[in-house]
Design a protein around this motif. Structure first.
Motif, short mmCIF file in Angstrom:
data_model
loop_
_atom_site.label_atom_id
_atom_site.label_comp_id
_atom_site.label_asym_id
_atom_site.label_seq_id
_atom_site.Cartn_x
_atom_site.Cartn_y
_atom_site.Cartn_z
N ARG A 1 1.09 -13.39 1.89
CA ARG A 1 -0.01 -12.49 2.19
C ARG A 1 0.57 -11.10 2.43
NH1 ARG A 1 -1.68 -16.49 0.60
NH2 ARG A 1 -3.32 -17.86 1.42
N PHE A 2 -0.22 -10.08 2.27
CA PHE A 2 0.28 -8.71 2.33
C PHE A 2 -0.20 -8.00 3.57
CE2 PHE A 2 0.12 -10.07 -2.06
CZ PHE A 2 1.41 -9.82 -2.46
N LEU A 3 0.62 -7.10 4.08
CA LEU A 3 0.27 -6.34 5.27
C LEU A 3 -0.96 -5.48 4.97
CD1 LEU A 3 1.14 -5.58 8.19
CD2 LEU A 3 2.35 -3.63 7.16
N PRO A 4 -2.03 -5.66 5.69
CA PRO A 4 -3.24 -4.86 5.45
C PRO A 4 -2.93 -3.36 5.59
CG PRO A 4 -3.73 -6.69 6.91
CD PRO A 4 -2.23 -6.65 6.76
N GLY A 5 -3.45 -2.59 4.66
CA GLY A 5 -3.30 -1.14 4.73
C GLY A 5 -1.99 -0.60 4.22
N TYR A 6 -1.06 -1.49 3.76
CA TYR A 6 0.22 -0.97 3.28
C TYR A 6 0.04 -0.25 1.95
CZ TYR A 6 4.65 -0.48 0.97
OH TYR A 6 5.72 0.07 0.30
N GLU A 7 0.70 0.89 1.80
CA GLU A 7 0.87 1.52 0.50
C GLU A 7 2.22 2.21 0.47
OE1 GLU A 7 -2.15 4.44 -0.18
OE2 GLU A 7 -1.15 5.96 1.03
#
Length: 612
Positions: free
Chosen positions: A383-389
């Protein structure tokens, strides 16, 4: 007065006499007279002679003038082998090999330069120079047997320039080369900004300089060449006859006298960096040993792999003399090199480096982002860290970045399963700094004795101008600040456990963002809050021990993390732009490290004419 450019353990000035023109259609191709004044250079002669043999230049116009004396190794045997196999290919070979005399009177070391040694060397070089005049050579090429002309076009390139005196720029460690850009009033090396510009080929061509040495081509057709000399007495006589003031009052040093004699005669000296001509070992000091020269040779061969893709081969009859260092794990449990299966050229190059440097590393197949799918990631529980860019590109993670993280993650898992206490993880596009093995062990021993570390960066890119305090009781370690790159780092078992305990696959971000988060030096507080336990003890070698081979913008730069498909997730946060793959940033704190600190890590001591 220390010898400014030692012809190795060797009085090794190879004089190459060339008669020829600068045209492809040589009317009289050059005669190369290699006047080898050899002393104790058995370890470099096979490479030296092999690369001369491979020159793209007519051998029938090359003659040799060889002298070997004061030598107590196998130099004479190696020269005799070359004479037996190759002498007949050349226009002429004039040689004298004297095995009887093995040392100079009152000599404490083969690397010492007493007055008697200077006198003998200068007499031989004068004799060889006169021989060149007698045979009407168009060019005389003075070479030291510490030179490796790896470019087959070296002679052709230099003779076409038709300059009175020109030297091919040679590469070494620590910015050392075979020219000066400045000379003091008392005839010693002076630092200039132009030196680095030429050495790093920021400008390309042939440039006038006050000193060239070790590999010097002299155009014998120039009208003033008859005035050139290596002999101080002859120089002063010439100046006195011309009423030139002041008379030379410097050391009786052959290369300095040669340069001043050229200057006194109005003959310019040039350095040429049009091509990568080859490499050069640094001169040794009286307190050095053969091991110092052999380690330099290891460093140079590593540079060859980086620059040329491989060490050029030896002549067949010298191949049995090739020796490489025994493999070492650097006092670690394992060393892994991460490599994509579809990048075999990188693996091959790295494995050649490991062979040349003596590193016992294991291939670790990388997780290929091109083979990952959304379904596969879901099956793995990623799963990916929410809000990462991405802070620079303002985009979501790429499949390449995911594959990179999973590759490192897999090694951390393996460490825990197998109970590996210390592991070095390397990526596959790196260059090792000189004396990597010795310095890596030194850094590791310092870390073990100073702190209970979790991770040590061997190579990184600093991203923030912030304090990085030194580690107490460790000369070459600092506490790492916000850094990018995972091109080379040591991780302990305790460190691996800490990273895995953070459950990074449940909130994935790129690995070089994750690590500084875990040692609490990341500037993004929102991301940091996702990992509440940020107690990784992260250090960095100072100075660094390895760097990337390629950077963004380089012609050969390829990024398997950037050039891959992005995942499809929403991103909203703004981030500060930082170019991950650009050249490393160097801040004032690093530039101001003391010379004492550098010397404790580097095995190469400064020479009087070396750019530090």
């Amino acid at each position: 007065m220390k010898k400014q450019v030692v012809f190795g353990l060797l009085l090794a000035s190879v004089l190459v006499f060339i008669s020829g023109q600068d045209d492809d259609d040589y009317l009289e191709p050059p005669t190369v007279l290699i006047a080898l004044l050899v002393r104790n250079k058995a370890h470099t002669l096979p490479m030296f002679l092999s690369y001369l043999e491979q020159q793209d230049y007519p051998k029938q116009r090359i003659a040799f003038w060889l002298r070997c004396d004061h030598s107590n190794d196998d130099s004479i045997d190696i020269l005799q082998t070359w004479l037996e196999h190759s002498a007949d290919h050349y226009h002429a070979v004039n040689y004298v090999l004297e095995p009887q005399v093995r040392s100079y009177e009152n000599e404490s070391s083969p690397y010492e330069w007493p007055a008697s040694r200077f006198k003998h060397l200068i007499a031989l070089k004068e004799e060889a120079f006169q021989y060149g005049r007698n045979i009407w050579a168009d060019f005389v090429f003075f070479l030291d047997a510490d030179v490796f002309l790896t470019s087959k076009d070296s002679l052709k390139t230099l003779t076409r320039l038709q300059l009175p005196i020109v030297a091919p720029m040679l590469i070494s460690e620590s910015l050392y080369s075979n020219f000066w850009c400045g000379m003091t009033e008392d005839y010693y090396y002076r630092r200039t900004d132009e030196y680095k510009e030429i050495y790093h080929v920021k400008k390309q061509g042939s440039f006038p300089v006050p000193m060239v040495h070790t590999a010097v081509l002299v155009n014998m057709n120039h009208k003033a060449i008859r005035n050139l000399t290596f002999d101080k007495n002859k120089l002063v006589e010439m100046q006195r006859s011309r009423q030139q003031e002041p008379l030379y009052d410097g050391p009786a040093d052959d290369i300095i006298v040669f340069a001043i004699s050229a200057n006194s005669s109005g003959i310019p000296l040039h350095i040429c960096n049009d091509i990568i001509f080859g490499y050069i070992l640094q001169p040794l000091e009286p307190g050095d040993s053969l091991d110092n020269d052999l380690q330099q040779l290891v460093n140079i061969r590593g540079l060859m792999v980086n620059d040329l893709g491989a060490v050029p081969p030896l002549l067949d009859y010298y191949k049995n003399l090739a020796k490489k260092p025994e493999k070492s794990k650097l006092s670690l449990d394992r060393i892994f090199m991460i490599n994509l299966k579809r990048r075999p050229e990188r693996r091959e190059k790295m494995e050649q480096l490991f062979e040349e440097l003596g590193i016992e590393a294991e291939y670790f197949p990388a997780v290929d982002g091109k083979e990952l799918t959304t379904d596969r990631l879901q099956e793995m529980g990623v799963r990916f860290l929410p809000g990462y860019e991405d802070p620079y590109h303002h985009r979501a993670m790429t499949m390449g970045e995911i594959g990179c993280f999973l590759s490192h993650y897999s090694i951390w898992v393996m460490m825990v399963r197998k109970g590996l206490k210390e592991v070095l993880i390397l990526e596959d596009d790196i260059r090792f700094e000189p004396y990597f093995r010795q310095n890596a062990v030194r850094v590791l021993n310092q870390a073990r004795g100073a702190v209970n570390y979790d991770l040590i960066y061997f190579g990184r890119k600093r991203l923030k101008e912030e304090s990085e305090p030194g580690v107490t009781n460790a000369d070459n370690l600092v506490h790492a600040g916000y850094s990018y790159w995972t091109l080379g780092y040591v991780i302990s078992l305790q460190g691996a456990l800490k990273l895995l305990a953070a459950k990074p696959l449940h909130k994935l971000i790129p690995v070089d963002e994750f690590l500084p988060l875990m040692f609490d030096r990341h500037p993004n507080n929102t991301w940091s809050e996702a990992f509440p336990k940020r107690n990784l003890v992260a250090l960095s070698a100072s100075p660094l021990l390895l760097y990337p081979i390629h950077y963004t913008g380089d012609s050969s730069y390829i990024s398997d993390t950037e050039d891959s498909q992005q995942i499809n997730v929403d991103t909203s946060e703004e981030g500060e732009a930082r170019l991950k793959s650009d050249r490393e940033q160097v801040f004032v704190q690093e530039e101001e490290c003391t010379l004492d600190q550098q010397l404790k890590l580097g095995e190469s001591l400064p020479k009087s004419h070396q750019e530090l």
